[in-house]
Design an enzyme around this catalytic site. Structure first.
Site, short mmCIF file in Angstrom:
data_model
loop_
_atom_site.label_atom_id
_atom_site.label_comp_id
_atom_site.label_asym_id
_atom_site.label_seq_id
_atom_site.Cartn_x
_atom_site.Cartn_y
_atom_site.Cartn_z
N GLU A 29 -2.65 47.46 7.37
CA GLU A 29 -1.92 48.58 7.96
C GLU A 29 -2.83 49.50 8.76
O GLU A 29 -2.42 50.05 9.77
CB GLU A 29 -1.21 49.38 6.85
N HIS A 80 8.07 51.14 -4.22
CA HIS A 80 8.78 50.61 -3.05
C HIS A 80 10.14 51.29 -2.88
O HIS A 80 11.08 50.66 -2.40
CB HIS A 80 9.03 49.10 -3.22
C1 LIG Z 1 -0.17 47.62 1.69
C2 LIG Z 1 0.90 46.60 1.64
N1 LIG Z 1 1.26 45.96 2.77
C3 LIG Z 1 2.22 45.03 2.77
C4 LIG Z 1 2.88 44.70 1.61
C5 LIG Z 1 4.03 43.69 1.62
N2 LIG Z 1 3.65 42.44 1.03
C6 LIG Z 1 3.98 42.14 -0.23
S1 LIG Z 1 3.44 40.64 -0.70
C7 LIG Z 1 2.72 40.36 0.77
C8 LIG Z 1 1.98 39.09 1.02
C9 LIG Z 1 0.73 38.98 0.21
O1 LIG Z 1 0.14 37.74 0.40
P1 LIG Z 1 -1.01 37.22 -0.52
O2 LIG Z 1 -2.06 38.24 -0.66
O3 LIG Z 1 -1.46 35.91 0.00
O4 LIG Z 1 -0.37 37.07 -1.95
P2 LIG Z 1 0.76 36.10 -2.45
O5 LIG Z 1 2.05 36.81 -2.27
O6 LIG Z 1 0.66 34.83 -1.67
O7 LIG Z 1 0.48 35.88 -3.89
C10 LIG Z 1 2.94 41.43 1.62
C11 LIG Z 1 2.48 41.50 3.02
C12 LIG Z 1 2.50 45.40 0.45
N3 LIG Z 1 3.11 45.19 -0.73
N4 LIG Z 1 1.51 46.32 0.49
#
Ligand SMILES: Cc1ncc(C[n+]2csc(CCOP(=O)(O)OP(=O)(O)O)c2C)c(N)n1
Ligand SMILES: Cc1ncc(C[n+]2csc(CCOP(=O)(O)OP(=O)(O)O)c2C)c(N)n1
Ligand SMILES: [Mg+2]
Ligand SMILES: [Mg+2]
Lengths: 344, 335, 344, 335
Positions: free
Chosen positions: D60, D129
């Site tokens: 972000e 959230h």
């Molecule tokens: C600061 C922030 N940005 C965006 C999100 C939205 N978000 C939730 S899960 C996710 C993907 C995360 O991917 P990864 O780190 O590979 O973990 P996985 O879900 O594959 O376990 C995102 C972008 C968030 N929760 N917090």
């Protein structure tokens, strides 16, 4: 050894020393997540929920490598880790259904599982948030003269956020007893790693912090545990942090609403061939710890236990309204129930 | 009585807190070896050692979050944000993680941590190093916010904040660090969080202030014909409704003196509450003296006008008291 | 070629193609900073101010490698960069003294120098803030079909903040035309790099983003320019970002109040022996561009010009009070004075 | 008239804005190839191409800051913060960098950017959230904040925000995305920023709301015996003093309905202003209906109580109108 629904998180954690229980726990994770998916369809679950089916070996491999008073931070994709660390199926399912039997009493929901008794911090819904918190836990462990370690679990996509960088650097310069575990399941939400991250292996980033970086087969619980053992031992010896990358895969989409159509054809199938439960079951069979029909039997057993837990959850009430105001601050009605880590 | 620098009150509070409670640790940039960018942590490293007084890399998210984790695990971290603006790169850890920890664990995990930061304008640090920014924290369930105003309140609030079982933000007006004042330290002295103080009683109007504005308020009161009651808010969240309402019920007039643009100032919350709770006991409309709706200017001439001074406050309060109408701020027409 | 106080930033920038002017500019930077220090003592400067004496070759080396409509973000330690890019001595000194002749009309102060005409964004007082902004400028350059590049200048200590990591990753995955320049002067405030950063060379971190990382002698303006030329050309060709680390040193402390007693004995002396002005002067002498007493003459000339600029500043008024409210938003009295980058 | 999902109004506003102005670009996580986590950007990639609709890594700070840089350099970036909480890791770029750019350059550099984010509670997303968090932005000099409340205001506000020469935060109540509504798109339709709307006239009290609370307010008004005037605030900063003050001068009673704990809600600013400016024209104390001072609970039963519903609002307004005394919120005694 069979763990019943009534066992405590701590007992469930201790039981994990047993290899058969390790297999059983992986099956339990899979089963609980399947049940959660059904509960969602049945209208018992609100918001969103993030399954980690396919990643069970990482959860169990980590949990068996650390002690219940080591600290773990992880993310919204935390059902598996919570169960592996010891939270009961009812504790997980209950939280996701917003009932008092939930591990956070229904206040947190799917993204916020917690169990201080086995070192699980509230799982964080903000990407990257768990890494600095794990650094702090590690710092406290050292400052308080224990040899406890902290483990921060996060995804591949999370390795691009500032908190990742700051935490690894901070931990390295402070030589903190922390293990950074990246579950590289190739996707962050709907985006494949190659579209968000200019390197294939997150582990290469360890070099930026002069710390060891390991790449591990995350579908093999033994390999996971082995790599964790090395990193944890290093941390306990006071030699500082490590970055351990688990190559794994989530069979489902990112969250309940995601059909995962963005995946290239064949990718899922290839990973299904390396299913962590099957890999471990074969290993136990070879080790003569599992009979020919042992796996099926275990699965049936676990499914039954999960059904029982689900029934218990659905029998359990939603929290009292007073709960809204009971745990805001020390002044709240909930009062002081503080868990003391590493007491005395 | 000994004359001390106000920054010594910070130092003494930290030093005493660390001596009294081995679980208190400190983290921040250049607080240890260098004794702090404002010299408010001088000697703490020597006194308490590098395990408790920790220099961090430039990574607010990491050490703010580390404070959260350490607090949960039995320490009482005191984090220094050199300038409060810096938490703009790490706000999540305080307001979203620390403040919800107790809730998400139903009271089993708590985060007794303190974020202390220098704040405020008046010294030519420019618009990215001169704000109060209490509105980023104020009102967040689970979080407390207070502002120091002199040596005594610095010591009293910091000690209370560090002993508090929940996360607390302590804003220290930077401009006061180098002020001298008579003050005798008392190791047992505390100011309860959530309590305001009547620092000068009066009958004609209640003038609320905090931080560096308290002395401006006192000066204004001293040079006012009207008999002004001056209250030091001390804690902005949760703030002391009782003391304020009681005062207003006596004076019938309310003026807030805020070092913030009106849209972010704490006075809105206070005035709105008074309007609800003391409706009817007011002789005049409540009045807010705030900064103009603009960033903090650098040039000394501009910054001097930007910040309310005693003469301006005196004039504004006098207008309110004599006409029972709220006067117009100087910048309303300039905008 | 001699550039007078009345020359425009753009003219000053163009003049930098001349090697003698490059030397002169380094001397000017040194001179202006010395004057600022004096102005501080004389009570004309408020807040704080951050000198970069010793780092002049980096500023001039960068400025001569890019065009006036390339974009630069940098930090509070920006006097040198501002002057090198073209801001006049009066513009810099004036800003630091809070006068209308200042490049931000006295609204910004020492930490916030700016000059759109030569691509200088307001220098940022928050560590790391300039890196994402440079990414955005690069993105705009590409989206608008230009071959303009952005340069983000920051310190070694800033390489530990999240924005560094996120920006390099973002730029790499987007192949943005941006050059990340780390001025490694060995200190972040009062902390030596080895106490905050577990690697000696910031450039090694480029590998985490699969981008080139270069280590450059920051005391040699030609070496700086050479390395910049490579990175800038790569960016212009659309091949993506680079990380260029300039090894350099600040002779003074972090800010006016810092006597820099934390430095090991002899360190400053060693660096003084590699003074960028002397190095470049010797080079020009060897190239027969500078006469035997040319350096002294230049210094005297520059000193006089700086004195003149200072006098101009001290004659210049503080801003009108109305300025406080004149540039808050489009609705403010200042109205629309927007600079259009790359307008054709 | 066609029935549309409110999320389609977001999509349509973005699509039209991109078609009308080639300098508009979009950045965010999974907004391009995947069409957005809430499907509000579906088809934009195909329509406008990968140079203008950009999927970002999870960072972000990088893309919020990139928006600042791109805005200065002639683009009009629209940044999606999937959940407004995520800006807690990147606040600096918006409130400290973007908001001071014009000031620090004396008007030569500006940041015409939009941060749009889903916000608010009601769907079981848990306490990290589900917040509005407008208080992080509101009142920041140089920044505007608005909140959408239905298809029309979504379209009208988003188009205006994207055309605004300064940075604007647009909060979109997530709970509305999947609501259906009759609405005919009009490509020229705009809602001027800074203007509120009387959405239901009335004589007995002025009920202010924004976002998802507008329909709660309207329901409450519909089922009230008293004749309630409902105003949709639309822009929270700078807010429409004129419309509000005029309404209150007619009704003599003011109630705010805020989806925020009292300490962070926009009602404080409004009520305090009304208390100052309309002092004397109020028949009853102003009253704020807010969330309790607690994080957003997950359990459906709790979240349903946590958020004010129409019945509760009706009851509170009725109490105020009939007694001319401010009623007590349900949670004051529960705390
Ligand atoms: C600061 C922030 N940005 C965006 C999100 C939205 N978000 C939730 S899960 C996710 C993907 C995360 O991917 P990864 O780190 O590979 O973990 P996985 O879900 O594959 O376990 C995102 C972008 C968030 N929760 N917090
Ligand atoms: C987010 C943030 N944290 C801390 C600071 C305070 N600060 C100002 S300069 C500085 C040191 C920066 O060191 P470096 O990046 O090496 O740059 P240098 O000053 O050496 O040029 C620090 C910590 C800040 N301005 N912003
Ligand atoms: Mg992933
Ligand atoms: Mg440095």
């Amino acid at each position: 050894m069979t763990i019943s629904n009534s066992d405590s998180p701590l007992a469930r954690r201790e039981a994990l020393h047993d290899r058969l229980e390790q297999l059983r726990r992986m099956i339990e994770i899979r089963s609980v997540e399947e049940r959660i998916q059904k509960l969602f369809a049945e209208g018992h679950v609100r918001g969103s929920t993030h399954l980690a089916n396919g990643q069970e070996a990482v959860s169990v491999g980590i949990a068996r490598s650390i002690d219940p008073d080591d600290i773990v931070t992880c993310t919204y994709r935390g059902h598996g880790h919570a169960l592996a660390l010891g939270v009961t199926p009812a504790g997980v399912i209950g939280e996701i259904c917003g009932r008092v039997v939930g591990c956070a009493g229904g206040l947190g929901g799917s993204m916020h599982l917690v169990e201080p008794a086995v070192g699980l911090m509230p799982t964080a819904a903000i990407i990257g948030a768990g890494l600095p918190i794990a650094c702090g836990a590690a710092l406290a462990a050292r400052a308080r003269g224990t040899d406890r370690v902290a483990v921060a679990i996060f995804g591949d996509g999370s390795a691009n956020i500032g908190a990742f960088h700051e935490s690894l650097n901070f931990a390295a310069i402070q030589k903190l007893p922390v293990v950074f575990v990246c579950e590289n399941n190739l996707y962050g939400e709907y985006t494949r790693i190659n579209l968000s991250t200019p390197v294939d292996d997150i582990a290469v980033r360890a070099a930026s912090y002069n710390m060891p970086g390991a790449i591990v087969d995350g579908q093999d619980a033994d390999k996971v545990a082995e790599a964790m053992a090395i990193a944890v031992a290093r941390a306990r010896r006071g030699e500082g942090p490590s970055l351990v990358e688990m190559k794994t895969y989530r069979y489902s989409g990112h969250s309940r609403s995601d059909p995962a159509t963005y995946r290239p054809a064949g990718e899922l199938d290839a990973w299904l061939k390396r299913d962590p439960i099957n890999i471990f079951a074969e290993r136990l069979t070879a080790e003569k710890l599992l009979e020919a029909d042992g796996l099926d039997q275990l699965k049936a057993e676990v499914r039954e236990a999960v059904e029982k837990a689900t029934a218990e959850v659905l029998d359990s009430p939603a929290p009292e309204l007073g709960e809204i105001m009971s745990h805001v601050g020390a002044h709240s009605a909930g009062g002081d129930r503080r868990h003391h880590f590493w007491a005395n | 009585m000994a004359k001390i620098w106000i920054r010594q009150a910070v130092l003494r509070a930290l030093d005493d807190a660390m001596a009294d409670d081995p679980s208190v640790i400190m983290m921040g940039e250049d607080i240890a070896a260098a004794g702090g960018p404002f010299k408010v942590t001088e000697g703490l490293l020597a006194a308490h050692g590098p395990k408790r007084v920790i220099d961090t890399p430039i990574s607010e998210m990491a050490f703010m979050g580390a404070a959260v984790g350490a607090a949960v695990c039995g320490l009482k971290p005191v984090v220094e944000m050199m300038f409060i603006e810096f938490i703009g790169v790490a706000l999540d850890q305080l307001t979203t993680q620390a403040a919800t920890m107790r809730y998400l664990s139903r009271g089993r995990l708590t985060t007794p941590l303190v974020v202390r930061a220098s704040a405020g304008a008046g010294q030519g640090f420019g618009c990215q190093h001169s704000q109060m920014l209490d509105h980023w924290f104020r009102g967040t369930p689970g979080l407390k916010v207070c502002v120091t105003s002199n040596a005594r309140t610095t010591y009293g609030l910091l000690r209370s904040a560090i002993e508090d079982p929940d996360p607390v933000v302590v804003l220290e007006p930077r401009i006061l660090y180098a002020e001298r004042e008579e003050y005798e330290f008392d190791r047992t002295y505390r100011i309860p969080l959530g309590k305001a103080e009547i620092v000068k009683p009066g009958k004609d109007a209640t003038l609320l202030a905090c931080g560096a504005m308290v002395r401006v308020a006192l000066e204004a009161a001293a040079s006012s014909k009207a008999d002004i009651e001056v209250i030091d808010m001390l804690t902005l969240w949760p703030w002391d409704r009782e003391t304020v309402l009681e005062s207003v019920s006596r004076t019938g007039r309310l003026v807030t003196l805020e070092e913030a643009p009106a849209g972010t100032g704490w006075g809105a919350e206070v005035v709105s509450t008074v309007a609800v709770e003391a409706f009817g006991s007011l002789k005049a409309p409540p009045h807010r003296i705030t900064l103009p709706d603009a960033p903090v200017p650098y040039s000394g001439k501009l910054e001097a006008r930007y910040l309310p001074n005693a003469a301006y406050v005196t004039e504004q309060v006098a207008a309110l008291v004599s006409t029972n109408k709220a006067p117009t701020p100087w910048w309303r027409n300039a905008a």
